[in-house]
Design a protein around this motif. Structure first.
Motif, PDB file in Angstrom:
ATOM      1  N   THR A 221     -61.767 -67.040  40.352  1.00 16.01           N
ATOM      2  CA  THR A 221     -62.290 -68.339  39.916  1.00 16.01           C
ATOM      3  C   THR A 221     -63.736 -68.241  39.435  1.00 16.01           C
ATOM      4  O   THR A 221     -64.172 -69.051  38.624  1.00 16.01           O
ATOM      5  CB  THR A 221     -62.198 -69.368  41.059  1.00 16.01           C
ATOM      6  OG1 THR A 221     -62.863 -68.860  42.234  1.00 16.01           O
ATOM      7  CG2 THR A 221     -60.749 -69.668  41.403  1.00 16.01           C
ATOM      8  N   ALA A 222     -64.471 -67.245  39.933  1.00 11.47           N
ATOM      9  CA  ALA A 222     -65.833 -67.043  39.433  1.00 11.47           C
ATOM     10  C   ALA A 222     -65.821 -66.521  38.002  1.00 11.47           C
ATOM     11  O   ALA A 222     -66.812 -66.655  37.271  1.00 11.47           O
ATOM     12  CB  ALA A 222     -66.584 -66.068  40.329  1.00 11.47           C
ATOM     13  N   THR A 223     -64.671 -65.952  37.602  1.00 11.70           N
ATOM     14  CA  THR A 223     -64.544 -65.426  36.245  1.00 11.70           C
ATOM     15  C   THR A 223     -64.014 -66.474  35.263  1.00 11.70           C
ATOM     16  O   THR A 223     -64.533 -66.619  34.155  1.00 11.70           O
ATOM     17  CB  THR A 223     -63.595 -64.211  36.238  1.00 11.70           C
ATOM     18  OG1 THR A 223     -64.113 -63.210  37.125  1.00 11.70           O
ATOM     19  CG2 THR A 223     -63.466 -63.620  34.839  1.00 11.70           C
ATOM     20  N   ASN A 224     -62.969 -67.195  35.695  1.00  6.89           N
ATOM     21  CA  ASN A 224     -62.343 -68.151  34.764  1.00  6.89           C
ATOM     22  C   ASN A 224     -62.750 -69.610  35.014  1.00  6.89           C
ATOM     23  O   ASN A 224     -62.340 -70.494  34.262  1.00  6.89           O
ATOM     24  CB  ASN A 224     -60.820 -68.022  34.816  1.00  6.89           C
ATOM     25  CG  ASN A 224     -60.247 -68.341  36.198  1.00  6.89           C
ATOM     26  OD1 ASN A 224     -60.922 -68.868  37.079  1.00  6.89           O
ATOM     27  ND2 ASN A 224     -58.988 -68.009  36.395  1.00  6.89           N
ATOM     28  N   TYR A 225     -63.507 -69.864  36.068  1.00  6.85           N
ATOM     29  CA  TYR A 225     -64.000 -71.206  36.412  1.00  6.85           C
ATOM     30  C   TYR A 225     -62.876 -72.224  36.662  1.00  6.85           C
ATOM     31  O   TYR A 225     -63.097 -73.425  36.602  1.00  6.85           O
ATOM     32  CB  TYR A 225     -64.931 -71.745  35.313  1.00  6.85           C
ATOM     33  CG  TYR A 225     -66.128 -70.870  35.076  1.00  6.85           C
ATOM     34  CD1 TYR A 225     -67.189 -70.834  35.989  1.00  6.85           C
ATOM     35  CD2 TYR A 225     -66.190 -70.051  33.952  1.00  6.85           C
ATOM     36  CE1 TYR A 225     -68.287 -70.016  35.780  1.00  6.85           C
ATOM     37  CE2 TYR A 225     -67.289 -69.223  33.730  1.00  6.85           C
ATOM     38  CZ  TYR A 225     -68.332 -69.215  34.652  1.00  6.85           C
ATOM     39  OH  TYR A 225     -69.395 -68.394  34.441  1.00  6.85           O
ATOM     40  N   ASN A 226     -61.699 -71.727  36.961  1.00  3.33           N
ATOM     41  CA  ASN A 226     -60.565 -72.605  37.264  1.00  3.33           C
ATOM     42  C   ASN A 226     -60.482 -72.787  38.787  1.00  3.33           C
ATOM     43  O   ASN A 226     -59.572 -72.288  39.439  1.00  3.33           O
ATOM     44  CB  ASN A 226     -59.268 -72.005  36.713  1.00  3.33           C
ATOM     45  CG  ASN A 226     -58.090 -72.951  36.824  1.00  3.33           C
ATOM     46  OD1 ASN A 226     -58.213 -74.057  37.361  1.00  3.33           O
ATOM     47  ND2 ASN A 226     -56.944 -72.525  36.333  1.00  3.33           N
ATOM     48  N   PHE A 227     -61.451 -73.494  39.353  1.00  3.72           N
ATOM     49  CA  PHE A 227     -61.567 -73.588  40.803  1.00  3.72           C
ATOM     50  C   PHE A 227     -60.422 -74.383  41.430  1.00  3.72           C
ATOM     51  O   PHE A 227     -59.880 -73.982  42.463  1.00  3.72           O
ATOM     52  CB  PHE A 227     -62.910 -74.228  41.181  1.00  3.72           C
ATOM     53  CG  PHE A 227     -64.096 -73.423  40.737  1.00  3.72           C
ATOM     54  CD1 PHE A 227     -64.479 -72.286  41.414  1.00  3.72           C
ATOM     55  CD2 PHE A 227     -64.821 -73.788  39.600  1.00  3.72           C
ATOM     56  CE1 PHE A 227     -65.561 -71.532  41.005  1.00  3.72           C
ATOM     57  CE2 PHE A 227     -65.904 -73.036  39.172  1.00  3.72           C
ATOM     58  CZ  PHE A 227     -66.289 -71.907  39.875  1.00  3.72           C
TER      59      PHE A 227
END
Length: 260
Positions: A221-227
């Motif tokens: 999620t830190a990479t794709n920001y899809n939290f």
């Protein structure tokens, strides 16, 4: 007639079809509330990342299973002797076990993770994060298992032990035929809950960078920001591990319900 589909009959027994129908309705209601909440908050879910990161997610899942299984075995090896030690006639042993349980149960796991890894682990040269995580989780869970076992032992009526001796049972036979069956039946629900707790608590090992399921999802999620999508998937994967345990526990409870 319709109302009878949603109420418990007088004998307290709910048929499988009725239980399935009502459970399905409840699940649909929960999903509807969650879906409506997401829509009102303007959040759209996207799980396209699963295909891209499936290998990493699987590796993290397997790591969580491995850590949990190893911690369960080690915590049992810790918890049972501690439970017996709390009733020892040797006072230093009794008080040591009692102090261990009080300290572990009275402090948060995250504090113990930092303390044991960065202080105790550094002092004793334990630099393998996975090994350290298993030991920490086992020490934490061992204290709770000790209380579960101790409570189960104390719940057994002394009269049954005396009756076993009166009919000529040896200590081994008393343990096998009198103590063990009751201990299993009385402690199984709590033990199953503790196993589920071990699985969930393993997520806190991410604070020392153990690459288990939670840490894996944090990195993704830190990479794709899809939290939102990532952590909803994370919750679902933990449910995949814990729900079967609850089901199996329920079945064993029914089979071991000697009183009924």
């Amino acid at each position: 007639m319709v109302g009878s589909l949603f109420t418990v009959p007088g004998d307290g027994r709910v048929g499988a079809a009725k239980a399935a129908l009502n459970y399905l309705l409840v699940c649909c209601a929960v999903v509807a509330v969650v879906w409506a909440s997401l829509a009102m908050a303007g959040i759209s879910l996207n799980f396209d990342f699963v295909a891209q990161y499936r290998v990493r997610i699987w590796d993290g899942f397997c790591m969580t299973v491995g850590i949990s299984a190893a911690s369960l075995v080690l915590s049992m090896l810790i918890g049972v002797p501690v439970a017996l030690g709390q009733g020892s006639r040797v006072l230093p042993v009794r008080y040591l076990c009692d102090l261990y349980v009080k300290i572990i149960r009275g402090t948060p796991l995250i504090v113990q993770v930092y303390f044991f890894y960065y202080i105790i682990g550094t002092a004793w040269g334990i630099d393998n994060r996975v090994v350290a995580g298993i030991v920490i989780l086992s020490l934490f869970s061992g204290a709770y298992l000790a209380e579960i076992v101790r409570g189960g032992l104390m719940s057994i009526d002394r009269g049954q032990l005396e009756a076993a001796r009166a009919v000529g049972f040896t200590r081994a036979q008393t343990l096998r035929y009198v103590v063990a069956p009751q201990m299993v039946a009385r402690t199984l629900p709590a033990l199953t809950g503790q196993v589920a707790s071990i699985i969930k608590d393993s997520s806190l090992l991410s604070v020392i960078a153990v690459i288990e399921l939670t840490q894996t999802m944090r990195e993704i999620t830190a990479t794709n920001y899809n939290f939102f999508g990532g952590f909803l998937l994370l919750g679902a994967l933990y449910l995949v591990l814990t729900l079967p345990l609850m089901f199996v526990s329920r079945q064993f409870e029914k089979r071991l319900d000697y009183e009924h």
